[in-house]
Design an enzyme around this catalytic site. Sequence first.
Site, PDB file in Angstrom:
ATOM      1  N   ASN A 102       0.709  -1.183   0.161  1.00  0.00           N
ATOM      2  CA  ASN A 102      -0.106  -0.177  -0.052  1.00  0.00           C
ATOM      3  C   ASN A 102       0.973   1.365   0.043  1.00  0.00           C
ATOM      4  O   ASN A 102       1.108   1.821  -0.768  1.00  0.00           O
ATOM      5  CB  ASN A 102      -1.087   0.167   1.093  1.00  0.00           C
ATOM      6  CG  ASN A 102      -1.886   1.048   1.167  1.00  0.00           C
ATOM      7  OD1 ASN A 102      -2.240   1.942   0.446  1.00  0.00           O
ATOM      8  ND2 ASN A 102      -2.944   0.894   1.942  1.00  0.00           N
ATOM      9  N   ASP A 103       1.315   1.407   1.155  1.00  0.00           N
ATOM     10  CA  ASP A 103       2.348   2.874   1.334  1.00  0.00           C
ATOM     11  C   ASP A 103       3.430   2.812   0.101  1.00  0.00           C
ATOM     12  O   ASP A 103       3.917   3.914  -0.224  1.00  0.00           O
ATOM     13  CB  ASP A 103       3.045   2.901   2.696  1.00  0.00           C
ATOM     14  CG  ASP A 103       1.695   2.912   3.619  1.00  0.00           C
ATOM     15  OD1 ASP A 103       0.757   3.491   3.448  1.00  0.00           O
ATOM     16  OD2 ASP A 103       1.826   2.623   4.848  1.00  0.00           O
ATOM     17  N   VAL A 104       3.836   1.720  -0.120  1.00  0.00           N
ATOM     18  CA  VAL A 104       5.255   1.674  -0.971  1.00  0.00           C
ATOM     19  C   VAL A 104       4.841   1.823  -2.438  1.00  0.00           C
ATOM     20  O   VAL A 104       5.552   2.272  -3.578  1.00  0.00           O
ATOM     21  CB  VAL A 104       6.195   0.442  -0.897  1.00  0.00           C
ATOM     22  CG1 VAL A 104       6.777   0.346   0.440  1.00  0.00           C
ATOM     23  CG2 VAL A 104       5.183  -0.857  -1.277  1.00  0.00           C
TER      24      VAL A 104
END
Lengths: 468, 105
Positions: A394-396
């Site tokens: 997600n964040d990456v």
Amino acid sequence: MAINFYIELAYMLGAVGFVWGLRLLSSPDSARKGNLIAGVGMGLAIIAAMTMPIPGAANNYIWILSGLAIGGVIGTVTSHKVKMTAMPQLVSVFNGFGGACAVLLAIVEGERGLDTGLPIAGGQWSITLATLLIGGVTFTGSMLAYLKLDGRLGDNKLLLPRHQLVNQLFLLAAVVWGTMLFFKNETTSMTEVYAFTLLCLVYGASFVVPIGGADMPVVISLLNSFSGISAATAGIIYHNQFMLVGGILVGASGTILTVMMCKAMNRSLFNVLIGGFGGSSAAAGGKAGGDQTVKEVSLNDAAILLNYSKSVIFVPGYGLAVAQAQKVCKEIDDLLSENGVDVKYAIHPVAGRMPGHMNVLLAEADVPYPKLLDLDDSNNALSQADVAVIVGANDVVNPAAENDPSSPIYGMPVLQVWNAKHVIVLKRSMNAGYAGIENPLFFHAKNRMLFGDAKNTLSKLVVELKGL
Amino acid sequence: METIYQFFNGNLLLIYLLIFTIILGFEVISKVPTVLHTPLMSGANAISGVVIIGAIILIRQTEPGDYVGLVLGLIGVILGMINALGGFAVTNRMLEMFKRKKTTK
């Protein structure tokens, strides 16, 4: 005196084995040999420590041998039983044991020094206190990291109000008290030593409490480095060059990994230790959602899209590990490769819960390592790719890191999946990831969602692909 | 302060070794590819099991009747051995997987 020559030679060869082994460990082709050489180095040193002449020593070999046997059996059995997805937990536990061992040594040697009633050499005494502090933090810190990684302790369970301030006070207290004990030297009582050790142990646990989720790779690397330093300081207590060399090498490797992880997140170590994503994200999350809608894709359409692409890139994240989906992922890889699709994997340095976590999982599923691309290669490949499939990351892959200065992760290097022609995100639900940050990628025009458990969804995709 | 000077003068070689090993460590490990981050970490972790050497020496120097010392030393040896042997074994297991795929490719 010939025996002393052989003992020293064994230690020396052991130390060379460590250096040489680590050298080989940094290249995929020779890594296994490197690990073996380092292991032989350790074996040599253990034999040397057993046989070196110590005048007037009682030896107590039976105790040593039982310890070696018990520890050896436990170590071997756990290392063979552990699942690859549980690797971060295992490394944390082993790491903590090293720290605990250093603390025990410092306590016993400290007591023996104090028993004589004579002043302990200043350097020696300060090193003993330092070992208590660093070893203690390593031990309880690693154990707490284990509990968090194993899901036995939520990220916010033990969080106190103003926890960062509490931690700073703990550190201050440990340093001040340590300095006081240093000046008391031979008049220090064992009760004070125990109390000081207790403080260090509590601080170690408290130190890890506020750090969680995506920051885990940083803290594990840091604790790894600490365990090395505590081994090195214990080596100074024993005037043993071999322990010093081994410990410092581990300290260096842990520090390098820590710095790499911090760089991969574009945050300073200080920021990770005192920060945590939490606070500002709620505000940032509020504005993006609401009226925007996400588009879903059917399994059949997804299968067709993948099958008729030239190149497909998988982007794995912690969700892949949680769902144990690495083998199904490889199955899809095989099916697509048979049809002439070029399949690669884009690995972000902090994907997962420890450095290189994804690489190990995919290696377990028999994915050849040349297919695993690092950040720069991934972004080159993504701009040419037909489909990027995001599995549990997600964040990456959050574009806000590049174009939204108000985002808490702004400035973090990310995988530019939106440069691929199509994007498919496999996700359990629309909930935000660990960091609690809204991900605009999900609303991107190119993106289609496939909701469901990653393993389940991928298994269904396999069926669809086989049916085409 | 006097004791610090004494310690420094008495352990000069050890301090040299400390400094050079720090430099050497950074040089040797600085270029690790992402693929190997986990094995490097667990391999290095195994090496931090060197504390076991201290625990062995501790037990050997303990009087046979000093059960507190013996038990603490025993725990130390067990923990150190788990860390060292377990660490090397698990690293080997991981690297085996890396290797196997290379031959299949």
